[in-house]
Design an enzyme around this catalytic site. Structure first.
Site, short mmCIF file in Angstrom:
data_model
loop_
_atom_site.label_atom_id
_atom_site.label_comp_id
_atom_site.label_asym_id
_atom_site.label_seq_id
_atom_site.Cartn_x
_atom_site.Cartn_y
_atom_site.Cartn_z
N LEU A 18 0.84 -1.20 0.00
CA LEU A 18 0.00 0.00 0.00
C LEU A 18 0.87 1.25 0.00
O LEU A 18 0.68 2.16 -0.81
CB LEU A 18 -0.93 0.01 1.21
CG LEU A 18 -1.88 1.20 1.27
CD1 LEU A 18 -3.07 0.98 0.33
CD2 LEU A 18 -2.38 1.46 2.68
N ASP A 19 1.84 1.28 0.91
CA ASP A 19 2.71 2.45 1.09
C ASP A 19 4.13 2.07 0.67
O ASP A 19 4.98 1.79 1.51
CB ASP A 19 2.65 2.91 2.54
CG ASP A 19 3.39 4.22 2.77
OD1 ASP A 19 3.82 4.85 1.78
OD2 ASP A 19 3.54 4.61 3.94
N LYS A 20 4.37 2.07 -0.62
CA LYS A 20 5.65 1.58 -1.14
C LYS A 20 6.81 2.50 -0.79
O LYS A 20 7.95 2.04 -0.70
CB LYS A 20 5.56 1.42 -2.67
CG LYS A 20 4.61 0.32 -3.11
CD LYS A 20 4.54 0.24 -4.63
CE LYS A 20 3.51 -0.78 -5.09
NZ LYS A 20 3.90 -2.15 -4.78
N ASN A 77 -3.26 -6.64 -9.51
CA ASN A 77 -2.26 -5.60 -9.77
C ASN A 77 -1.05 -6.21 -10.45
O ASN A 77 -0.70 -7.37 -10.23
CB ASN A 77 -1.86 -4.88 -8.48
CG ASN A 77 -0.67 -5.51 -7.80
OD1 ASN A 77 0.49 -5.28 -8.20
ND2 ASN A 77 -0.92 -6.35 -6.80
N PHE A 99 6.75 -3.33 -8.36
CA PHE A 99 7.68 -2.66 -7.44
C PHE A 99 7.97 -1.22 -7.87
O PHE A 99 9.11 -0.76 -7.84
CB PHE A 99 9.01 -3.42 -7.34
CG PHE A 99 8.96 -4.74 -6.63
CD1 PHE A 99 7.85 -5.16 -5.93
CD2 PHE A 99 10.06 -5.60 -6.68
CE1 PHE A 99 7.82 -6.39 -5.28
CE2 PHE A 99 10.05 -6.83 -6.03
CZ PHE A 99 8.93 -7.24 -5.33
N SER A 111 6.53 -11.71 -5.38
CA SER A 111 5.67 -10.93 -6.27
C SER A 111 5.67 -11.57 -7.65
O SER A 111 6.74 -11.91 -8.18
CB SER A 111 6.17 -9.49 -6.38
OG SER A 111 5.49 -8.82 -7.43
N LYS A 140 8.77 -13.48 2.58
CA LYS A 140 7.38 -13.52 2.09
C LYS A 140 7.28 -14.44 0.90
O LYS A 140 8.01 -14.29 -0.09
CB LYS A 140 6.91 -12.11 1.72
CG LYS A 140 5.41 -12.05 1.39
CD LYS A 140 4.93 -10.61 1.34
CE LYS A 140 3.42 -10.54 1.17
NZ LYS A 140 2.93 -9.14 1.22
N TYR A 159 -4.72 -5.85 3.50
CA TYR A 159 -4.47 -4.85 2.45
C TYR A 159 -5.74 -4.66 1.63
O TYR A 159 -6.44 -3.67 1.76
CB TYR A 159 -3.28 -5.26 1.59
CG TYR A 159 -2.93 -4.29 0.47
CD1 TYR A 159 -3.76 -3.24 0.11
CD2 TYR A 159 -1.75 -4.42 -0.23
CE1 TYR A 159 -3.44 -2.35 -0.91
CE2 TYR A 159 -1.41 -3.54 -1.26
CZ TYR A 159 -2.26 -2.52 -1.60
OH TYR A 159 -1.93 -1.66 -2.62
#
Length: 348
Positions: free
Chosen positions: A67-69, A114, A118, A183, A225, A326
């Protein structure tokens, strides 16, 4: 309790394309944090402390990375009542991410797709924003996770160098660090989850972490992750590799490339990672497999598909120690934070 109910603002935001709505929201939060405007989204902090990986979490609900990259809204997110906030993914160098459009809503399933890739302003800008956090400076009871990745232009065989550069930068400022190898939107990134590649990467990270611990006089936990698109054998290999290299925990899971749950719906065939409600059970299944492989004491952060207190409880029952949200925040708004925290607290 936030002054403006999300039910009033959601129709306006959902009338915009997803990335424009995201950018508008983040800009408002960045400008409004630590001002009276912050009351528009503020929520009570539910007390449900737990100790994990040597860290004291004020409650068991966190903000997931993505959310807050650029770490612009740490204080704004802290005001929502999260026990911990994870920002990033940050890469060593700035990069624009993938071409637009690259975010899509599937409201029929409370889902998002999405393929951002990155997109971020790079490590230097990220760290400047982290250092500006008033919540951090004032010692407010919230943990901060910093999530690191590789640049898209870095060949996969050189990925370790990017992770080490990012680790060097974030280490002094993090309560914990997350190594993002899952990702689907950076070419070949998920190949780092394979046996030999993961072994080499985590070996290098473990060695550098020991050097940094000596240099900075503190040992910062490192989490990894992983994706939901893994079979039980792959999960077992990852679990063994995490333990072999002394990683402190695992975050399960990232977005999925599966489209079974949204087949036939608008935007379902768009390339990218699917998040939201359809990921809940796939994520829970990986959590169950990890818990079986890792034993009862190894830290697991559960994320994927939480849109209610009941969903959060299902993650804990699957084997997670704490959870992150998220997509649920996009669909349900800030009130989801205390709702999930209270539901989990009632399990005690």
């Amino acid at each position: 309790m936030s002054l403006i109910p999300y039910a009033l603002t959601r129709p306006f935001l959902f009338g915009m394309d997803p990335e424009s709505a995201h950018d508008l929201t983040m800009n408002l939060m960045a400008k409004g944090q630590n001002t009276l405007l912050q009351q528009a989204w503020a929520q009570p902090m539910v007390s449900d402390p737990v100790e994990l990986a040597g860290l004291k979490f004020p409650n068991r609900v966190g903000m997931a990375a993505g959310l807050d990259k650029n770490a612009r809204c740490i204080d704004a997110l802290a005001a929502m009542g999260f026990g911990f906030v994870e920002v990033g993914t940050v890469t060593p160098r700035p990069q624009p991410g993938n071409p637009k459009p690259r975010m899509f809503r599937i409201p029929e399933r409370n889902a998002l797709i999405n393929r951002l890739g990155f997109n971020n302003e790079g490590l230097d800008a990220f760290l400047s924003n982290v250092k500006r956090s008033q919540a951090r400076a004032q010692g407010k009871p919230m943990l901060l996770g910093l999530n690191i990745g590789k640049n898209a232009t870095t060949p996969i065989e050189d990925a370790t160098s990017d992770y080490l550069k990012a680790l060097d930068g974030v280490y002094p400022h993090a309560d914990y660090v997350t190594v993002n190898i899952s990702s689907p939107n950076t070419k070949n990134l998920r190949a780092l989850q394979s046996d030999e590649a993961l072994d080499a990467l985590l070996g290098a990270i473990a060695e550098r972490r020991e050097q940094l611990a000596t240099q900075h006089g503190k040992r910062v936990p490192v989490f990894v992750k992983i994706a939901p698109d893994l079979d039980e054998e792959q999960v077992g290999v990852i679990a063994a590799t995490l333990q072999r290299h002394g990683m402190d925990g695992v975050i399960a899971t990232n977005t999925t490339i599966s489209r079974e749950a949204v087949k036939g719906l608008p935007y379902a065939q768009e390339t990218g990672g699917l998040s939201g409600a359809p990921v809940l059970e796939a994520s829970n299944q990986v959590i169950r497999q990890l818990r079986s492989a890792l034993g009862s004491r190894y830290p697991i952060i559960g994320v994927g598909g939480i849109l209610s207190g009941e969903d959060a409880v299902s993650k804990i029952r699957a084997g997670a120690d704490v959870v992150q949200i998220y997509s649920g925040l996009i669909y349900r708004g800030p009130a989801l934070v205390p709702e999930t925290a209270r539901a989990i607290a009632q399990l005690r």
